[in-house]
Design an enzyme around this catalytic site. Structure first.
Site, PDB file in Angstrom:
ATOM      1  N   GLY A  61       0.785  -1.231   0.000  1.00  0.00           N
ATOM      2  CA  GLY A  61       0.000   0.000   0.000  1.00  0.00           C
ATOM      3  C   GLY A  61       0.814   1.277   0.000  1.00  0.00           C
ATOM      4  O   GLY A  61       0.353   2.311   0.491  1.00  0.00           O
ATOM      5  N   ASN A 100       1.434   3.083  -2.597  1.00  0.00           N
ATOM      6  CA  ASN A 100       0.687   4.042  -3.433  1.00  0.00           C
ATOM      7  C   ASN A 100      -0.509   4.600  -2.676  1.00  0.00           C
ATOM      8  O   ASN A 100      -0.797   5.794  -2.770  1.00  0.00           O
ATOM      9  CB  ASN A 100       0.250   3.394  -4.747  1.00  0.00           C
ATOM     10  N   ARG A 146     -14.549 -15.596 -10.454  1.00  0.00           N
ATOM     11  CA  ARG A 146     -14.244 -14.180 -10.684  1.00  0.00           C
ATOM     12  C   ARG A 146     -15.495 -13.296 -10.704  1.00  0.00           C
ATOM     13  O   ARG A 146     -15.515 -12.199 -10.157  1.00  0.00           O
ATOM     14  CB  ARG A 146     -13.501 -14.054 -12.022  1.00  0.00           C
ATOM     15  N   MET A 159      -4.290  -6.960  -7.011  1.00  0.00           N
ATOM     16  CA  MET A 159      -3.718  -8.068  -7.781  1.00  0.00           C
ATOM     17  C   MET A 159      -4.738  -9.101  -8.275  1.00  0.00           C
ATOM     18  O   MET A 159      -4.353 -10.168  -8.741  1.00  0.00           O
ATOM     19  CB  MET A 159      -2.628  -8.772  -6.956  1.00  0.00           C
ATOM     20  N   ILE A 164      -7.718  -9.946 -11.006  1.00  0.00           N
ATOM     21  CA  ILE A 164      -8.362  -9.491 -12.246  1.00  0.00           C
ATOM     22  C   ILE A 164      -9.874  -9.499 -12.021  1.00  0.00           C
ATOM     23  O   ILE A 164     -10.446 -10.506 -11.585  1.00  0.00           O
ATOM     24  CB  ILE A 164      -7.973 -10.402 -13.433  1.00  0.00           C
ATOM     25  N   ASN A 191      -6.075   2.825 -12.771  1.00  0.00           N
ATOM     26  CA  ASN A 191      -5.038   1.870 -12.330  1.00  0.00           C
ATOM     27  C   ASN A 191      -3.658   2.481 -12.538  1.00  0.00           C
ATOM     28  O   ASN A 191      -3.476   3.377 -13.364  1.00  0.00           O
ATOM     29  CB  ASN A 191      -5.170   0.586 -13.164  1.00  0.00           C
ATOM     30  N   HIS A 194       0.343   1.133 -13.327  1.00  0.00           N
ATOM     31  CA  HIS A 194       1.069  -0.062 -13.773  1.00  0.00           C
ATOM     32  C   HIS A 194       2.548   0.282 -13.897  1.00  0.00           C
ATOM     33  O   HIS A 194       2.905   1.350 -14.425  1.00  0.00           O
ATOM     34  CB  HIS A 194       0.499  -0.524 -15.122  1.00  0.00           C
ATOM     35  N   ASP A 228      -4.598  -4.074 -18.045  1.00  0.00           N
ATOM     36  CA  ASP A 228      -3.518  -3.128 -18.372  1.00  0.00           C
ATOM     37  C   ASP A 228      -3.726  -2.466 -19.738  1.00  0.00           C
ATOM     38  O   ASP A 228      -2.786  -2.246 -20.510  1.00  0.00           O
ATOM     39  CB  ASP A 228      -2.140  -3.828 -18.310  1.00  0.00           C
ATOM     40  N   GLU A 277       6.051   6.597  -9.045  1.00  0.00           N
ATOM     41  CA  GLU A 277       4.605   6.364  -8.913  1.00  0.00           C
ATOM     42  C   GLU A 277       4.003   7.241  -7.815  1.00  0.00           C
ATOM     43  O   GLU A 277       2.908   7.784  -7.966  1.00  0.00           O
ATOM     44  CB  GLU A 277       4.323   4.896  -8.569  1.00  0.00           C
TER      45      GLU A 277
END
Ligand code: GRF
Length: 195
Positions: free
Chosen positions: A21, A23, A69, A94, A96, A111, A113, A149, A178
């Protein structure tokens, strides 16, 4: 924070996390108001960061969904809706997610990346850049879509790859970039979309 940005009306923001964490911390430190932190796993340091900042922290434990999912994504969307979230910031998340979230929150999922997209998509972007032998990589903030992405790029910054770099040293330098790029890009995006 720039003095001129103090009066910005923010949408109701959730940050999705899976790990340390850093970011998330940069977003909190930039005084971007975060209403909710959602993790896909228990006992990650990002949850401590949220609680220390007085932000509601919720776990939607992916291990309880056994690879389903769609069900996992529906539960994430339910929690976001219950908390009246308008803007979803993925910060090292992490898992999808299935298309549902990108339909419900169309153009409102962001997002970050660790590569200069469209180069080096996927979970091993830093390693892939090293393996490819490129001399420059970086990080990208983009609108997230159902294609991983992918989606319109909001901001990018390059990072030189230095002789002797390994995954750890390079990722550390990318993350440093970032931490200033992401809050800046989020503020600009909020000015665009409003509350
Ligand atoms: C960042 O490097 C980000 O680009 C990638 O995952 C990492 C998350 O790190 N998607 P942290 O949890 O914010 O420290």
């Amino acid at each position: 924070m720039d003095a001129g940005q103090k009066d910005l009306d923010f949408p109701n923001i959730a940050v999705l996390v899976s790990g340390s964490g850093t970011n998330l911390q940069s977003i909190i430190d930039d005084e971007i108001p975060v209403s909710l932190v959602l993790s896909d796993r228990t006992e990650v340091f990002a949850l401590d960061r949220a609680r220390d900042a007085g932000i509601t922290a919720v776990v939607v434990d992916k291990t309880q969904f056994k690879g389903e999912r769609e069900k996992f994504t529906s539960q994430v969307v339910s929690v976001l809706k219950e908390n009246n979230i308008d803007l979803v910031i993925m910060a090292g998340f992490m898992t999808i997610l299935s298309p549902e979230i990108f339909e419900v929150y169309e153009n409102r999922v962001i997002n970050i990346h660790p590569s200069l997209l469209p180069a080096f998509k996927g979970a091993h972007a830093v390693e892939s850049a090293l393996e490819a032998g490129v001399q420059v990589t970086g990080c990208t903030v983009h609108i997230a879509t159902a294609n991983v992405d992918d989606g319109p790029i909001l901001a990018q910054e390059s990072v030189d790859i230095l002789p002797g770099d390994d995954i750890t040293s390079l990722h550390e330098r990318i993350q440093k970039v970032e931490h200033s790029l992401y809050p800046r890009a989020i503020r600009q995006f909020c000015l665009r979309v409003g509350p």
